[in-house]
Design a protein around this motif. Structure first.
Motif, PDB file in Angstrom:
ATOM      1  N   GLY A 199       0.777  -1.233   0.000  1.00 33.27           N
ATOM      2  CA  GLY A 199       0.000   0.000   0.000  1.00 33.27           C
ATOM      3  C   GLY A 199       0.804   1.277   0.000  1.00 33.27           C
ATOM      4  O   GLY A 199       0.244   2.373   0.050  1.00 33.27           O
ATOM      5  N   LYS A 200       2.131   1.168  -0.040  1.00 36.06           N
ATOM      6  CA  LYS A 200       3.005   2.336  -0.022  1.00 36.06           C
ATOM      7  C   LYS A 200       3.877   2.356  -1.283  1.00 36.06           C
ATOM      8  O   LYS A 200       3.975   1.393  -2.019  1.00 36.06           O
ATOM      9  N   ILE A 201       4.532   3.498  -1.484  1.00 38.93           N
ATOM     10  CA  ILE A 201       5.489   3.634  -2.585  1.00 38.93           C
ATOM     11  C   ILE A 201       6.775   4.203  -2.006  1.00 38.93           C
ATOM     12  O   ILE A 201       6.764   5.261  -1.369  1.00 38.93           O
ATOM     13  N   GLU A 202       7.866   3.486  -2.220  1.00 37.54           N
ATOM     14  CA  GLU A 202       9.159   3.963  -1.750  1.00 37.54           C
ATOM     15  C   GLU A 202      10.031   4.285  -2.956  1.00 37.54           C
ATOM     16  O   GLU A 202      10.140   3.460  -3.882  1.00 37.54           O
ATOM     17  N   ALA A 203      10.620   5.460  -2.968  1.00 37.53           N
ATOM     18  CA  ALA A 203      11.426   5.917  -4.109  1.00 37.53           C
ATOM     19  C   ALA A 203      12.906   5.618  -3.872  1.00 37.53           C
ATOM     20  O   ALA A 203      13.418   5.807  -2.766  1.00 37.53           O
ATOM     21  N   PHE A 204      13.559   5.158  -4.920  1.00 36.11           N
ATOM     22  CA  PHE A 204      14.997   4.890  -4.890  1.00 36.11           C
ATOM     23  C   PHE A 204      15.639   5.616  -6.064  1.00 36.11           C
ATOM     24  O   PHE A 204      15.062   5.692  -7.154  1.00 36.11           O
ATOM     25  N   GLU A 205      16.833   6.119  -5.869  1.00 37.35           N
ATOM     26  CA  GLU A 205      17.548   6.795  -6.944  1.00 37.35           C
ATOM     27  C   GLU A 205      18.295   5.771  -7.780  1.00 37.35           C
ATOM     28  O   GLU A 205      18.985   4.906  -7.253  1.00 37.35           O
ATOM     29  N   GLY A 206      18.146   5.849  -9.116  1.00 39.69           N
ATOM     30  CA  GLY A 206      18.854   4.940 -10.006  1.00 39.69           C
ATOM     31  C   GLY A 206      17.944   3.874 -10.581  1.00 39.69           C
ATOM     32  O   GLY A 206      16.744   3.815 -10.297  1.00 39.69           O
ATOM     33  N   GLY A 207      18.529   3.019 -11.430  1.00 41.48           N
ATOM     34  CA  GLY A 207      17.788   1.938 -12.061  1.00 41.48           C
ATOM     35  C   GLY A 207      17.696   0.708 -11.176  1.00 41.48           C
ATOM     36  O   GLY A 207      17.811   0.794  -9.945  1.00 41.48           O
ATOM     37  N   TYR A 208      17.527  -0.456 -11.800  1.00 41.36           N
ATOM     38  CA  TYR A 208      17.268  -1.684 -11.045  1.00 41.36           C
ATOM     39  C   TYR A 208      18.431  -2.057 -10.136  1.00 41.36           C
ATOM     40  O   TYR A 208      18.234  -2.391  -8.967  1.00 41.36           O
ATOM     41  N   ALA A 209      19.665  -2.007 -10.651  1.00 39.62           N
ATOM     42  CA  ALA A 209      20.823  -2.414  -9.853  1.00 39.62           C
ATOM     43  C   ALA A 209      20.973  -1.532  -8.615  1.00 39.62           C
ATOM     44  O   ALA A 209      21.192  -2.031  -7.500  1.00 39.62           O
ATOM     45  N   ALA A 210      20.822  -0.215  -8.810  1.00 41.51           N
ATOM     46  CA  ALA A 210      20.934   0.708  -7.676  1.00 41.51           C
ATOM     47  C   ALA A 210      19.799   0.480  -6.677  1.00 41.51           C
ATOM     48  O   ALA A 210      20.001   0.536  -5.460  1.00 41.51           O
ATOM     49  N   ILE A 212      18.224  -2.373  -6.068  1.00 43.59           N
ATOM     50  CA  ILE A 212      18.489  -3.602  -5.315  1.00 43.59           C
ATOM     51  C   ILE A 212      19.529  -3.348  -4.226  1.00 43.59           C
ATOM     52  O   ILE A 212      19.399  -3.819  -3.085  1.00 43.59           O
ATOM     53  N   GLN A 213      20.562  -2.581  -4.545  1.00 47.26           N
ATOM     54  CA  GLN A 213      21.588  -2.277  -3.546  1.00 47.26           C
ATOM     55  C   GLN A 213      21.000  -1.482  -2.382  1.00 47.26           C
ATOM     56  O   GLN A 213      21.261  -1.778  -1.204  1.00 47.26           O
ATOM     57  N   GLN A 214      20.192  -0.463  -2.708  1.00 46.28           N
ATOM     58  CA  GLN A 214      19.598   0.363  -1.653  1.00 46.28           C
ATOM     59  C   GLN A 214      18.577  -0.431  -0.838  1.00 46.28           C
ATOM     60  O   GLN A 214      18.487  -0.277   0.383  1.00 46.28           O
ATOM     61  N   ARG A 215      17.812  -1.291  -1.508  1.00 44.10           N
ATOM     62  CA  ARG A 215      16.831  -2.090  -0.788  1.00 44.10           C
ATOM     63  C   ARG A 215      17.508  -3.090   0.143  1.00 44.10           C
ATOM     64  O   ARG A 215      17.050  -3.324   1.264  1.00 44.10           O
ATOM     65  N   ALA A 216      18.604  -3.680  -0.325  1.00 47.38           N
ATOM     66  CA  ALA A 216      19.342  -4.626   0.511  1.00 47.38           C
ATOM     67  C   ALA A 216      19.873  -3.927   1.763  1.00 47.38           C
ATOM     68  O   ALA A 216      19.823  -4.483   2.872  1.00 47.38           O
ATOM     69  N   GLU A 217      20.379  -2.688   1.595  1.00 45.59           N
ATOM     70  CA  GLU A 217      20.886  -1.944   2.745  1.00 45.59           C
ATOM     71  C   GLU A 217      19.748  -1.579   3.691  1.00 45.59           C
ATOM     72  O   GLU A 217      19.883  -1.676   4.919  1.00 45.59           O
ATOM     73  N   ASP A 219      16.938  -3.259   4.092  1.00 41.65           N
ATOM     74  CA  ASP A 219      16.511  -4.476   4.780  1.00 41.65           C
ATOM     75  C   ASP A 219      17.549  -4.932   5.802  1.00 41.65           C
ATOM     76  O   ASP A 219      17.200  -5.489   6.849  1.00 41.65           O
ATOM     77  N   ARG A 220      18.840  -4.695   5.489  1.00 44.60           N
ATOM     78  CA  ARG A 220      19.890  -5.061   6.452  1.00 44.60           C
ATOM     79  C   ARG A 220      19.746  -4.236   7.728  1.00 44.60           C
ATOM     80  O   ARG A 220      19.840  -4.764   8.849  1.00 44.60           O
ATOM     81  N   GLN A 221      19.502  -2.943   7.551  1.00 45.72           N
ATOM     82  CA  GLN A 221      19.334  -2.079   8.716  1.00 45.72           C
ATOM     83  C   GLN A 221      18.091  -2.471   9.512  1.00 45.72           C
ATOM     84  O   GLN A 221      18.110  -2.513  10.748  1.00 45.72           O
ATOM     85  N   ALA A 222      16.999  -2.790   8.795  1.00 50.21           N
ATOM     86  CA  ALA A 222      15.774  -3.202   9.475  1.00 50.21           C
ATOM     87  C   ALA A 222      15.993  -4.512  10.233  1.00 50.21           C
ATOM     88  O   ALA A 222      15.502  -4.686  11.352  1.00 50.21           O
ATOM     89  N   ALA A 223      16.754  -5.436   9.605  1.00 49.05           N
ATOM     90  CA  ALA A 223      17.037  -6.716  10.260  1.00 49.05           C
ATOM     91  C   ALA A 223      17.888  -6.514  11.504  1.00 49.05           C
ATOM     92  O   ALA A 223      17.695  -7.180  12.530  1.00 49.05           O
ATOM     93  N   ALA A 224      18.860  -5.585  11.427  1.00 46.02           N
ATOM     94  CA  ALA A 224      19.717  -5.321  12.583  1.00 46.02           C
ATOM     95  C   ALA A 224      18.909  -4.726  13.728  1.00 46.02           C
ATOM     96  O   ALA A 224      19.077  -5.104  14.899  1.00 46.02           O
ATOM     97  N   ILE A 225      18.005  -3.790  13.389  1.00 48.76           N
ATOM     98  CA  ILE A 225      17.149  -3.195  14.416  1.00 48.76           C
ATOM     99  C   ILE A 225      16.240  -4.259  15.038  1.00 48.76           C
ATOM    100  O   ILE A 225      16.078  -4.334  16.255  1.00 48.76           O
TER     101      ILE A 225
END
Length: 592
Positions: A199-210, A212-217, A219-225
């Motif tokens: 139900g939300k929209i999250e914006a990322f700068e760059g194409g698919y590769a960028a 995926i990198q930002q999403r992984a980071e 999710d990593r931060q969310a997992a650490a928290i």
């Protein structure tokens, strides 16, 4: 950057699902937005809302004044009675569109192989799709919205489309929104990515590769928290569980609250876990294609003296234009077709399984349910060294408990595609053939299936227009260029595109002229004139567009300024008309 369009506090619901909740997004000049997310989460709905094809339940859509928006939906709505020419360029005079370099590029890139006078109704679904895309791109728009534009395009077509969109506007002008599962295309075209999720929209700068990198980071931060939170809760529970305090009302309340926090708090993402299934052991001989030729019953030559050998563990991909012979080659490999000459030899232990392009092959099982259909075929499955029951494995492979009782007829296109692949893997083949496996799958599911195939121990034969997937899961790629041969692509898909560029592409005959009788010098001079006129046309059209944009926002009380701008616009239009006539005259003379 100037605002083009956007949505403010958008909320939208369907009868059984809330798609968006208080979402605010905007598209500015120069934005090239790729929209990604799981199937069913609202990518196409978002595009329909922003392009005013769908009115949201709550919220406001804003467009800049006089904004021209072109939309390609997943449903092509072209009058079947129209000719290809009329569908693409309408009733505009020939000199007008034939002298436009952009339109000529669109015609060459998308419909050069079609009969210009053929009716749209007589075309295949893929050809109609290309005509619809060509008609859109031949128009003038400030914003273009494309829903799955790469469907039915081969590798050449996808590369052409990316190049066209990259050069259609200046760097800081125009706007693009595109929904696609083609990850190479997203990287090639987009400078921002919108992820539609829950139900939300999250914006990322760059194409698919960028992205995926930002999403992984993220999710990593969310997992650490989350890990730190769980550790604190475990310590709290351990302390409360010791001794008399655990029996008092207040500590018990704290225990119940802590347990509820652990049990009810959802993970930051619902991952799809795919496991390696056992496969039958391969011998040293897999598939040998030896001096094979093949002709269709009407005498058309598809392959001529082709040799190809596949050993244990080989992962090969075939790339080529539609109709070049990729599916025919697979049928020769599996024995579904017999060669006209030569032989195809398969090893004694080879067990083929083919994922076809046809999701309707499941229609005959429409009333059956996922769980019972799989359980009827096999009760347990070997995953690594463990045996799992049907329900356990299906849940690991992305079908949650409620979905296990879903009738086959109610599955979406993506779910059907995934279920087709799972049924194939359950048969434990050792040579898996995937014919356009990316159809109807979202980017997350594609990544999950690639992860599965990474650890799958058998051989892979892949046919795909998705170059990202092709180069991701195969070690060697081969080109089928329609000349009867197969070429090993040591340079991957880029090498294929270069080979294709060297071939003479068919072109639309816009003049129906006779063979030119000009001398070499005269022909060269005319070609220079054409090139000069085309450059002038492009420049003047850009000047005209800028002037029209200025006029749209010009102070209407400044009458003198309006008159001057109007006179300049009229002069530019007259010059463009004359240049178009000059181009057409030079073209006719060049053709004889």
């Amino acid at each position: 950057m100037a605002h083009l369009l956007g949505g403010d506090e958008i909320t939208h619901e369907f009868p059984t699902k809330e798609v968006f909740s208080s979402v605010t997004v905007g598209l500015n000049e120069g934005d090239r937005i790729g929209i990604v997310g799981r199937n069913g989460d609202g990518k196409s709905t978002l595009m329909k809302i922003l392009t005013k094809q769908l009115v949201p339940n709550v919220g406001r859509i804003t467009w800049r004044g006089n904004l021209q928006v072109g939309v390609l939906t997943q449903v092509d709505e072209i009058d079947s009675e129209l000719s290809v020419a009329m569908a693409v360029v309408g009733d505009r005079p020939e000199y007008e569109w034939a002298s436009d370099a952009k339109i000529r590029d669109v015609l060459k890139g998308l419909v050069a192989d079609l009969d210009w006078n053929q009716s749209v109704g007589s075309l295949s679904g893929g050809q109609r799709r290309r005509v619809a895309l060509a008609a859109l791109l031949a128009g003038e728009y400030d914003v273009i919205a494309l829903d799955e534009p790469t469907n039915h395009l081969d590798v050449d077509g996808v590369a052409w489309l990316a190049n066209h969109l990259n050069n259609r506007w200046g760097k800081n002008s125009g706007g693009l929104m595109v929904v696609t599962h083609d990850r190479w295309f997203l990287d090639a075209v987009c400078n921002y990515t919108w992820e539609v999720f829950n139900g939300k929209i999250e914006a990322f700068e760059g194409g698919y590769a960028a992205y995926i990198q930002q999403r992984a980071e993220r999710d990593r931060q969310a997992a650490a928290i989350e890990s730190r939170r769980q550790n604190l809760l475990r310590k709290e529970l351990a302390w409360l569980g010791r001794g008399a305090p655990a029996r008092t009302a207040k500590p018990k309340f704290r225990i119940d609250a802590a347990l509820q926090m652990i049990g009810n708090d959802p993970p930051p993402r619902n991952p799809i876990e795919l496991s390696q299934l056992a496969s039958a052991r391969l011998g040293k001989d897999v598939v040998d294609i030896e001096s094979v030729s093949y002709q269709t019953p009407d005498g058309k030559e598809i392959f001529d003296d082709v040799t190809l050998r596949m050993g244990p563990g080989d992962r090969i991909g075939f790339v080529g234009a539609n109709g070049a012979g990729k599916t025919t080659l697979v049928k020769l490999i599996t024995g579904a077709l017999q060669p006209s000459a030569g032989r195809v030899k398969s090893g004694k232990t080879v067990r083929f399984a083919t994922l076809s392009q046809d999701v309707h092959e499941l229609d005959k099982y429409g009333d059956e349910r996922i769980f019972s259909m799989v359980a009827d075929e096999k009760k347990t499955f070997t995953v690594g060294k463990k045996e799992l029951g049907t329900g356990q494995l299906l849940e690991q492979l992305g079908f949650d408990s409620p979905q296990l009782q879903t009738p086959i007829r109610d599955l979406s296109g993506g779910q059907r595609r995934r279920f087709q692949l799972l049924r194939l893997l359950f048969t434990e083949p050792n040579v898996l053939i995937l014919d356009e496996p990316t159809n109807d799958l979202d980017t997350d599911m594609l990544a999950a299936i690639e992860d599965l195939l990474d650890s799958w121990p058998g051989n892979l034969i892949v046919i795909s227009h998705d170059r990202y997937l092709l180069e991701r899961i195969t070690d060697d790629q081969y080109a089928i260029l329609g000349d009867g041969k197969i070429r090993h692509l040591t340079g991957g898909v880029d090498q294929y595109l270069k080979l294709r560029a060297q071939l003479d592409a068919p072109a639309i005959d816009v003049t129906k002229a006779n063979t030119s009788s000009l001398s070499g010098a005269e022909k060269r001079n005319l070609e220079k004139d054409l090139a000069r006129i085309e450059r002038m046309l492009e420049k003047r059209n850009l000047e005209k567009s800028e002037l029209e944009r200025t006029l749209a926002t010009f102070d209407q009380s400044d009458y003198q300024g309006l008159i001057q701008h109007g006179e300049k616009l009229a002069a530019l239009s007259a010059e463009i008309d004359q240049l178009e006539l000059d181009w057409l005259d030079a073209q006719h003379r060049l053709q004889g």
